[in-house]
Scaffold this motif. Structure first.
Motif, short mmCIF file in Angstrom:
data_model
loop_
_atom_site.label_atom_id
_atom_site.label_comp_id
_atom_site.label_asym_id
_atom_site.label_seq_id
_atom_site.Cartn_x
_atom_site.Cartn_y
_atom_site.Cartn_z
N THR A 192 -1.22 -6.91 5.72
CA THR A 192 -1.36 -6.84 7.18
C THR A 192 -1.64 -5.43 7.69
O THR A 192 -1.83 -5.24 8.89
CB THR A 192 -0.09 -7.35 7.88
N THR A 193 -1.68 -4.45 6.81
CA THR A 193 -1.90 -3.06 7.22
C THR A 193 -3.40 -2.79 7.34
O THR A 193 -4.18 -3.14 6.46
CB THR A 193 -1.28 -2.09 6.21
N ILE A 194 -3.79 -2.16 8.43
CA ILE A 194 -5.18 -1.73 8.63
C ILE A 194 -5.21 -0.22 8.51
O ILE A 194 -4.45 0.49 9.17
CB ILE A 194 -5.70 -2.16 10.02
N VAL A 195 -6.08 0.28 7.66
CA VAL A 195 -6.22 1.72 7.46
C VAL A 195 -7.55 2.15 8.08
O VAL A 195 -8.60 1.61 7.75
CB VAL A 195 -6.18 2.09 5.96
N LEU A 223 0.87 -1.17 0.00
CA LEU A 223 0.00 0.00 0.00
C LEU A 223 0.90 1.22 0.00
O LEU A 223 1.76 1.36 0.87
CB LEU A 223 -0.89 -0.01 1.25
N ARG A 224 0.75 2.08 -0.99
CA ARG A 224 1.53 3.32 -1.07
C ARG A 224 0.58 4.49 -0.84
O ARG A 224 -0.47 4.57 -1.49
CB ARG A 224 2.18 3.47 -2.44
N TYR A 225 0.96 5.39 0.06
CA TYR A 225 0.10 6.54 0.29
C TYR A 225 0.93 7.76 0.67
O TYR A 225 2.10 7.66 1.01
CB TYR A 225 -0.97 6.23 1.34
N THR A 226 0.29 8.90 0.60
CA THR A 226 0.90 10.18 0.97
C THR A 226 0.16 10.71 2.19
O THR A 226 -1.07 10.71 2.22
CB THR A 226 0.79 11.20 -0.18
#
Length: 56
Positions: free
Chosen positions: A45-48, A19-22
């Protein structure tokens, strides 16, 4: 999917999604005071969790 560098940095396989984000921090007067780009995390495994204030 991760680039070779991202996979090596995160110690994940090439088949693990990322996941790529700014991230931007904005002051109460609308001025951008900090930007982090890109942030790259394991996608499996990332929870946003976002909270968006809709007050005018």
């Amino acid at each position: 999917m991760p680039t070779e560098l991202e996979a090596a940095t995160l110690r994940i396989g090439s088949g693990v999604p990322v996941l790529r984000y700014t991230r931007r921090h904005i002051s109460d007067i609308g001025r951008i005071v900090e930007v982090a780009h890109p942030i790259v995390r394991r996608g499996d495994t990332t929870i946003v969790d976002f909270v968006i204030d809709l007050d005018d």
